[in-house]
Design a protein around this motif. Sequence first.
Motif, PDB file in Angstrom:
ATOM      1  N   GLY A   1      -4.415   7.644 -20.086  1.00 40.21           N
ATOM      2  CA  GLY A   1      -5.303   6.489 -20.035  1.00 40.21           C
ATOM      3  C   GLY A   1      -5.198   5.797 -18.687  1.00 40.21           C
ATOM      4  N   GLU A   2      -5.760   4.639 -18.592  1.00 39.17           N
ATOM      5  CA  GLU A   2      -5.750   3.911 -17.308  1.00 39.17           C
ATOM      6  C   GLU A   2      -4.328   3.587 -16.860  1.00 39.17           C
ATOM      7  OE1 GLU A   2      -8.259   0.529 -17.663  1.00 39.17           O
ATOM      8  OE2 GLU A   2     -10.120   1.705 -17.787  1.00 39.17           O
ATOM      9  N   PHE A   3      -3.491   3.218 -17.810  1.00 39.06           N
ATOM     10  CA  PHE A   3      -2.103   2.901 -17.459  1.00 39.06           C
ATOM     11  C   PHE A   3      -1.411   4.111 -16.827  1.00 39.06           C
ATOM     12  CE2 PHE A   3       2.428   2.836 -18.430  1.00 39.06           C
ATOM     13  CZ  PHE A   3       2.803   1.600 -17.912  1.00 39.06           C
ATOM     14  N   GLU A   4      -1.620   5.308 -17.426  1.00 44.09           N
ATOM     15  CA  GLU A   4      -1.003   6.524 -16.899  1.00 44.09           C
ATOM     16  C   GLU A   4      -1.536   6.862 -15.513  1.00 44.09           C
ATOM     17  OE1 GLU A   4       1.149  10.115 -16.477  1.00 44.09           O
ATOM     18  OE2 GLU A   4       1.461   8.305 -17.687  1.00 44.09           O
ATOM     19  N   VAL A   5      -2.838   6.642 -15.290  1.00 43.22           N
ATOM     20  CA  VAL A   5      -3.428   6.916 -13.978  1.00 43.22           C
ATOM     21  C   VAL A   5      -2.779   6.028 -12.921  1.00 43.22           C
ATOM     22  CG1 VAL A   5      -5.540   6.803 -12.594  1.00 43.22           C
ATOM     23  CG2 VAL A   5      -5.612   7.728 -14.931  1.00 43.22           C
ATOM     24  N   GLU A   6      -2.644   4.753 -13.236  1.00 46.88           N
ATOM     25  CA  GLU A   6      -2.032   3.826 -12.277  1.00 46.88           C
ATOM     26  C   GLU A   6      -0.572   4.174 -12.037  1.00 46.88           C
ATOM     27  OE1 GLU A   6      -3.614   1.605 -10.427  1.00 46.88           O
ATOM     28  OE2 GLU A   6      -5.410   2.426 -11.416  1.00 46.88           O
ATOM     29  N   HIS A   7       0.107   4.626 -13.099  1.00 47.27           N
ATOM     30  CA  HIS A   7       1.511   5.027 -12.961  1.00 47.27           C
ATOM     31  C   HIS A   7       1.639   6.208 -12.009  1.00 47.27           C
ATOM     32  CE1 HIS A   7       5.641   5.924 -13.917  1.00 47.27           C
ATOM     33  NE2 HIS A   7       5.319   7.131 -14.387  1.00 47.27           N
ATOM     34  N   ARG A   8       0.736   7.186 -12.152  1.00 45.44           N
ATOM     35  CA  ARG A   8       0.785   8.358 -11.266  1.00 45.44           C
ATOM     36  C   ARG A   8       0.491   7.966  -9.818  1.00 45.44           C
ATOM     37  NH1 ARG A   8      -0.295  13.853 -13.901  1.00 45.44           N
ATOM     38  NH2 ARG A   8       0.216  13.512 -16.098  1.00 45.44           N
ATOM     39  N   LYS A   9      -0.419   7.036  -9.614  1.00 48.66           N
ATOM     40  CA  LYS A   9      -0.703   6.569  -8.244  1.00 48.66           C
ATOM     41  C   LYS A   9       0.556   5.964  -7.632  1.00 48.66           C
ATOM     42  CE  LYS A   9      -5.632   5.512  -8.896  1.00 48.66           C
ATOM     43  NZ  LYS A   9      -6.634   4.409  -8.984  1.00 48.66           N
ATOM     44  N   ARG A  10       1.283   5.184  -8.450  1.00 51.67           N
ATOM     45  CA  ARG A  10       2.519   4.563  -7.926  1.00 51.67           C
ATOM     46  C   ARG A  10       3.572   5.621  -7.600  1.00 51.67           C
ATOM     47  NH1 ARG A  10       1.264   0.796 -11.999  1.00 51.67           N
ATOM     48  NH2 ARG A  10       2.774   1.757 -13.422  1.00 51.67           N
ATOM     49  N   LEU A  11       3.625   6.682  -8.410  1.00 48.60           N
ATOM     50  CA  LEU A  11       4.600   7.744  -8.147  1.00 48.60           C
ATOM     51  C   LEU A  11       4.399   8.363  -6.772  1.00 48.60           C
ATOM     52  CD1 LEU A  11       4.755   9.624 -11.594  1.00 48.60           C
ATOM     53  CD2 LEU A  11       6.540   8.225 -10.555  1.00 48.60           C
ATOM     54  N   PHE A  12       3.133   8.464  -6.345  1.00 49.94           N
ATOM     55  CA  PHE A  12       2.835   9.055  -5.032  1.00 49.94           C
ATOM     56  C   PHE A  12       2.553   7.983  -3.973  1.00 49.94           C
ATOM     57  CE2 PHE A  12       1.881  12.495  -7.984  1.00 49.94           C
ATOM     58  CZ  PHE A  12       2.570  13.548  -7.390  1.00 49.94           C
ATOM     59  N   ALA A  13       2.869   6.738  -4.321  1.00 52.20           N
ATOM     60  CA  ALA A  13       2.675   5.609  -3.390  1.00 52.20           C
ATOM     61  C   ALA A  13       1.252   5.575  -2.843  1.00 52.20           C
ATOM     62  CB  ALA A  13       3.690   5.683  -2.249  1.00 52.20           C
TER      63      ALA A  13
ATOM     64  N   SER B   1      -1.660   3.775  -2.247  1.00 55.67           N
ATOM     65  CA  SER B   1      -1.961   2.338  -2.186  1.00 55.67           C
ATOM     66  C   SER B   1      -3.425   2.086  -1.860  1.00 55.67           C
ATOM     67  CB  SER B   1      -1.082   1.682  -1.130  1.00 55.67           C
ATOM     68  OG  SER B   1      -1.416   2.212   0.156  1.00 55.67           O
ATOM     69  N   GLU B   2      -3.786   0.828  -1.927  1.00 54.72           N
ATOM     70  CA  GLU B   2      -5.144   0.438  -1.550  1.00 54.72           C
ATOM     71  C   GLU B   2      -5.397   0.750  -0.078  1.00 54.72           C
ATOM     72  OE1 GLU B   2      -7.734  -0.628  -3.288  1.00 54.72           O
ATOM     73  OE2 GLU B   2      -6.553  -0.336  -5.106  1.00 54.72           O
ATOM     74  N   GLU B   3      -4.364   0.613   0.740  1.00 56.14           N
ATOM     75  CA  GLU B   3      -4.490   0.960   2.160  1.00 56.14           C
ATOM     76  C   GLU B   3      -4.819   2.444   2.319  1.00 56.14           C
ATOM     77  OE1 GLU B   3      -1.948   0.679   6.354  1.00 56.14           O
ATOM     78  OE2 GLU B   3      -1.017   0.130   4.431  1.00 56.14           O
ATOM     79  N   ASP B   4      -4.202   3.296   1.529  1.00 56.60           N
ATOM     80  CA  ASP B   4      -4.488   4.738   1.563  1.00 56.60           C
ATOM     81  C   ASP B   4      -5.933   5.001   1.150  1.00 56.60           C
ATOM     82  OD1 ASP B   4      -1.874   5.599   2.308  1.00 56.60           O
ATOM     83  OD2 ASP B   4      -1.215   5.257   0.239  1.00 56.60           O
ATOM     84  N   ILE B   5      -6.356   4.327   0.085  1.00 54.36           N
ATOM     85  CA  ILE B   5      -7.722   4.528  -0.413  1.00 54.36           C
ATOM     86  C   ILE B   5      -8.734   4.108   0.640  1.00 54.36           C
ATOM     87  CG2 ILE B   5      -9.379   3.737  -2.159  1.00 54.36           C
ATOM     88  CD1 ILE B   5      -6.988   3.528  -4.110  1.00 54.36           C
ATOM     89  N   THR B   6      -8.450   2.980   1.309  1.00 52.19           N
ATOM     90  CA  THR B   6      -9.340   2.508   2.383  1.00 52.19           C
ATOM     91  C   THR B   6      -9.386   3.516   3.530  1.00 52.19           C
ATOM     92  OG1 THR B   6      -8.868   0.194   1.830  1.00 52.19           O
ATOM     93  CG2 THR B   6      -9.753   0.646   4.042  1.00 52.19           C
TER      94      THR B   6
ATOM     95  N   ASP C   1     -15.309  14.085  -3.509  1.00 53.31           N
ATOM     96  CA  ASP C   1     -14.585  13.173  -4.387  1.00 53.31           C
ATOM     97  C   ASP C   1     -13.224  12.779  -3.814  1.00 53.31           C
ATOM     98  OD1 ASP C   1     -16.659  13.139  -6.163  1.00 53.31           O
ATOM     99  OD2 ASP C   1     -15.723  14.479  -7.625  1.00 53.31           O
ATOM    100  N   LEU C   2     -12.615  13.679  -3.018  1.00 52.11           N
ATOM    101  CA  LEU C   2     -11.324  13.357  -2.415  1.00 52.11           C
ATOM    102  C   LEU C   2     -11.408  12.090  -1.563  1.00 52.11           C
ATOM    103  CD1 LEU C   2      -9.893  16.794  -1.182  1.00 52.11           C
ATOM    104  CD2 LEU C   2      -8.883  15.299  -2.906  1.00 52.11           C
ATOM    105  N   PHE C   3     -12.547  11.893  -0.957  1.00 53.67           N
ATOM    106  CA  PHE C   3     -12.712  10.766  -0.023  1.00 53.67           C
ATOM    107  C   PHE C   3     -13.625   9.682  -0.589  1.00 53.67           C
ATOM    108  CE2 PHE C   3     -11.597  14.491   2.419  1.00 53.67           C
ATOM    109  CZ  PHE C   3     -10.641  14.022   3.308  1.00 53.67           C
ATOM    110  N   SER C   4     -13.833   9.716  -1.899  1.00 54.18           N
ATOM    111  CA  SER C   4     -14.759   8.750  -2.514  1.00 54.18           C
ATOM    112  C   SER C   4     -14.165   7.361  -2.638  1.00 54.18           C
ATOM    113  CB  SER C   4     -15.167   9.243  -3.906  1.00 54.18           C
ATOM    114  OG  SER C   4     -14.046   9.226  -4.782  1.00 54.18           O
ATOM    115  N   GLY C   5     -12.836   7.288  -2.806  1.00 54.19           N
ATOM    116  CA  GLY C   5     -12.196   5.991  -3.005  1.00 54.19           C
ATOM    117  C   GLY C   5     -12.121   5.595  -4.468  1.00 54.19           C
ATOM    118  N   PHE C   6     -12.691   6.380  -5.351  1.00 63.02           N
ATOM    119  CA  PHE C   6     -12.671   6.069  -6.788  1.00 63.02           C
ATOM    120  C   PHE C   6     -11.786   7.108  -7.504  1.00 63.02           C
ATOM    121  CE2 PHE C   6     -16.734   4.449  -5.215  1.00 63.02           C
ATOM    122  CZ  PHE C   6     -16.636   3.124  -5.603  1.00 63.02           C
ATOM    123  N   TYR C   7     -10.582   6.673  -7.809  1.00 63.17           N
ATOM    124  CA  TYR C   7      -9.628   7.583  -8.456  1.00 63.17           C
ATOM    125  C   TYR C   7      -9.302   7.032  -9.850  1.00 63.17           C
ATOM    126  CZ  TYR C   7      -9.541   8.602  -3.519  1.00 63.17           C
ATOM    127  OH  TYR C   7      -9.935   8.868  -2.222  1.00 63.17           O
ATOM    128  N   ASP C   8     -10.337   7.051 -10.664  1.00 67.31           N
ATOM    129  CA  ASP C   8     -10.258   6.469 -11.998  1.00 67.31           C
ATOM    130  C   ASP C   8     -10.158   7.561 -13.072  1.00 67.31           C
ATOM    131  OD1 ASP C   8     -12.755   7.589 -11.784  1.00 67.31           O
ATOM    132  OD2 ASP C   8     -13.859   5.695 -11.930  1.00 67.31           O
TER     133      ASP C   8
END
Length: 358
Positions: free
Chosen positions: A15-27, A29-34, A87-94
């Motif tokens: 779910g959304e919580f797991e997605v956010e958890h995985r993002k944190r595991l690989f650090a 960040s919003e700076e990376d997405i930008t 999609d890799l460069f879309s900025g939407f990793y939902d």
Amino acid sequence: MKQTDQSLLEQMRIGEFEVEHRKRLFALSEEDITALKSVRPILDANIDILVSQFYESQTNIPEISLLIGDSDTLMRLRIAQRKYVVDLFSGFYDLEYVNNRLRIGLVHKRIGVEPKLYLSAIFTLKTLLNDMLKNAISDTEHLTKVLLALEKILQFDVTLVFDTYIRSLLTEIEISKEKSDQYARDLEDKVRERTAQLERLSRTDPLTGLLNVRHLHDTLTGTLRAAQRRNEPICFVYFDINDFKHINDTHGHMKGDEILRAVSDTIKLVSRCEDSAFRYGGDEFCVILPNCTEEHAKTIYSTRFAEELKQYPENVSVSIGIIQTGPESFLDADNLIQQADHRMYVEKQKMKLTVVGK
């Protein structure tokens, strides 16, 4: 709910919580997405060349070329790869992004792409993307940020693909195990059924369907012990077909077998469900009657049995010996059989004397 009624996200419990958890595991960040979104114009200008270079490299690998198979498949793969890179460069990793990556793992497993081939393809794609970005970005600091962000999102993707790939393998193993277990259960049932059939055959006389004499002594001994514990009488009945040798000699053994079956069928007809009927041998039969008095046994076999046997078109008669033991004192199995046999013999002699007297 059946597995086929669930989405991949539901099956993988993501779910959304797991997605956010995985993002944190690989650090991631919003700076990376930008940073990834910032190079989208560069990608748009080079995407077709990049996809062509990617598949030119892939089709030079025999295993992958064999999997792709034909030009139509290659065209569909080009379109899918183009969307993947965008999609890799879309900025939407939902959740939608994650679900698409999970499907990639499932598809790769189904078509037989081995992990080493998938990882080599990711390495090739990353190399092409790095070269493209290095040629287009002159700002070293910005380039470093973009390349690091790209590394993170690719690793993020790989974990999703492999989670699905591994889950698919585990599902196959579980299905295979269930099939093996079911086969083993079916085999056990067949062995049990066949063993029961063989046991029944070993206990049954093939001509008459009655129990055979091999089990008479054990059955009678067991019935006597049970009667002693309960203080109940038991009866033992001994049959002998009159003039059976004359029937065989005059009419042949087929007629003799027919009469044996007629007598045994009549015994089955009048016997109670708790009684045990045996073919003792040749033209002799016997029945064990638990919790039965001699008077009751005579009603069954000296009266009803004789009446039923008269329904047979041939003139068949039997001599019967009936004996009771218990409930006060009990004979053993051998004595019970001998005394029933003696009474049968006495009845047979009486019948012969009656015939001679006439």
